[in-house]
Scaffold this active site. Structure first.
Site, short mmCIF file in Angstrom:
data_model
loop_
_atom_site.label_atom_id
_atom_site.label_comp_id
_atom_site.label_asym_id
_atom_site.label_seq_id
_atom_site.Cartn_x
_atom_site.Cartn_y
_atom_site.Cartn_z
N THR A 1 0.63 -0.90 -0.20
CA THR A 1 -0.01 0.25 0.07
C THR A 1 0.71 1.18 -0.19
OG1 THR A 1 0.40 0.26 2.43
CG2 THR A 1 -1.61 -1.39 1.24
N GLN B 1 4.38 3.85 -1.66
CA GLN B 1 4.95 4.16 -3.20
C GLN B 1 5.62 3.02 -3.86
OE1 GLN B 1 7.42 7.67 -4.11
NE2 GLN B 1 8.55 6.19 -2.92
N ASP B 2 6.92 2.57 -2.99
CA ASP B 2 7.23 1.49 -3.33
C ASP B 2 6.22 0.05 -4.03
OD1 ASP B 2 9.25 3.63 -3.31
OD2 ASP B 2 10.40 1.57 -2.30
N SER C 1 8.75 3.63 7.51
CA SER C 1 10.05 4.38 7.05
C SER C 1 10.29 5.34 6.90
CB SER C 1 9.74 4.03 5.15
OG SER C 1 8.39 4.64 5.10
N SER D 1 18.59 0.32 2.84
CA SER D 1 18.31 2.09 2.73
C SER D 1 19.98 2.67 2.63
CB SER D 1 17.39 2.40 4.44
OG SER D 1 17.39 3.59 3.79
N GLU E 1 19.84 5.21 4.65
CA GLU E 1 20.18 6.06 5.82
C GLU E 1 21.35 5.04 6.33
OE1 GLU E 1 18.81 8.16 7.36
OE2 GLU E 1 18.04 9.16 5.61
N TYR F 1 15.43 4.41 12.37
CA TYR F 1 15.78 3.60 11.48
C TYR F 1 16.53 2.63 10.53
CZ TYR F 1 14.12 3.31 5.92
OH TYR F 1 14.15 2.89 4.88
N HIS G 1 14.12 7.43 -3.05
CA HIS G 1 13.71 7.77 -4.60
C HIS G 1 12.35 7.93 -4.09
CE1 HIS G 1 14.03 3.88 -2.34
NE2 HIS G 1 12.40 3.95 -3.07
N ARG H 1 4.58 9.44 -2.72
CA ARG H 1 5.43 9.33 -1.77
C ARG H 1 4.18 10.28 -0.98
NH1 ARG H 1 9.29 6.92 1.00
NH2 ARG H 1 10.82 7.99 0.37
#
Length: 342
Positions: free
Chosen positions: A11, A13-14, A83, A135, A137, A159, A189, A194
């Site tokens: 559900t 974006q990606d 996220s 990620s 991050e 995260y 991305h 988003r």
């Protein structure tokens, strides 16, 4: 028979872009959804009418085993996570459970359902292939620029730490059990889908509101942070390619070009024909507790081994997002309603 894929985080974006891509490739696509009355699932179905839904929760090991047994997937894409980086300080324990431990639970579900034991071959016939959404991050306070698959991790948020845990677990299951398990270390991305809380969408929505006379300023934190921004629709294609490779390996996915938040702002206001300096206000309270100053990918391995390259440029991406939010707000849409996704 069509290949079958199971996507967690469908559900988001990606997940939505990946589902669309896999459907185009002829896959039967299943999405993992938590709860019996998840409003995001009903909204998602308006966009992805051909996706099937199976109940499961990254916090519940038993539900994941049941989901994998029911779907019998050829490929599993684990995109589910808490996220939004700033939220990971406010909900650190939940972030660890979903974004970190959720990876362990899904790997265990695959291992149990596949009957995998230590020392098995990653190329074994019929083995479920697993993709983990790692990620940039994880790099955090970077030791070198650009960052490659071999760059050391120094995460600067709960995260990032949770993602690093999931990344190393994926490597461990690959090496210990011979599972076809890979991680895509994706740099930032973005897209018109988003979430409204992310800085890119905050900017595109802010510009649209100002252009339409619905706001007079846009408040932002650190304008000097630099990121490697690309289009999510390009990046999900790299996820798929990783699971089609002859052997399981991890890949860095990005454009190889850095832009500052200031440059993002300039591009967004330019797309709307506005002077950003008249409207943007910097707010120290919006800075992260531990800042990540710059992230830049070296995607050479993905380009050489997978044949993957990004197609949408930074300026095209920003203009796409501003134009989409102008249409959304003009039509009276809700930025928090996924059913309004373009």
């Amino acid at each position: 028979m069509a290949r079958r894929a199971l996507i967690t985080g469908i559900t988001g974006q990606d997940g939505s872009y990946l589902a669309e891509h896999l459907l185009e490739q002829g896959y039967e696509v299943w999405g993992l959804a938590r709860g019996q009355a998840n409003p995001r699932v009903s909204r998602m179905r308006k966009l992805l009418t051909d996706v099937r839904v199976v109940r499961g929760d990254l916090l519940d090991q038993g539900s994941l085993i049941s989901a994998v047994e029911r779907v019998q997937p050829d490929e599993v894409y684990n995109l589910g996570a808490i996220s939004f980086v700033p939220m990971s300080w406010e909900q650190a324990e939940l972030t660890a459970e979903v974004t970190g431990m959720g990876v362990l639970r899904m790997l265990e579900a695959i291992r149990v359902c596949s009957g995998v034991s230590r020392g098995a071959s990653a190329a074994a016939s019929g083995q479920i292939r697993f993709y983990q959404a790692s990620s940039s991050e994880m790099f955090g306070q970077v030791s070198e620029t650009p960052q490659t698959e071999r760059t050391a991790f120094h995460p600067r948020s709960p995260y990032g730490v949770a993602k690093a845990y999931g990344h190393f677990l994926t490597q461990n299951y690959r090496e210990s059990y011979g599972m076809f398990a890979v991680s895509g270390i994706l740099f930032n991305h973005e897209s018109p889908r988003r979430g409204a809380e992310f800085v890119t969408r905050k900017v595109s929505l802010g510009v649209a509101r100002i252009k339409l006379g619905l706001a007079t300023e846009l408040r932002l934190g650190n304008l000097e942070a630099r990121r490697d921004w690309g289009f999510a629709g390009d990046y999900v294609k790299a996820m798929h390619l990783m699971l089609q490779a002859g052997k399981p390996e991890d890949y860095v996915i990005g454009t190889g070009r850095m832009k500052s938040v200031r440059e993002l702002v300039e591009a967004a206001f330019h797309a709307a024909g506005l002077d950003w300096e008249r409207y943007v206000v910097t707010d120290q309270t919006l800075h992260r507790p531990a800042e990540v100053d710059l992230l830049c990918a070296d995607p050479k391995k993905a380009r050489v081994q997978l044949g993957w390259e990004p197609r949408v440029s930074f300026d095209e991406l920003v203009a796409m997002m501003v134009e989409a939010d102008l249409r959304l707000l003009t039509d009276g849409g809700d930025p928090h309603d996924d059913s309004s996704w373009p």
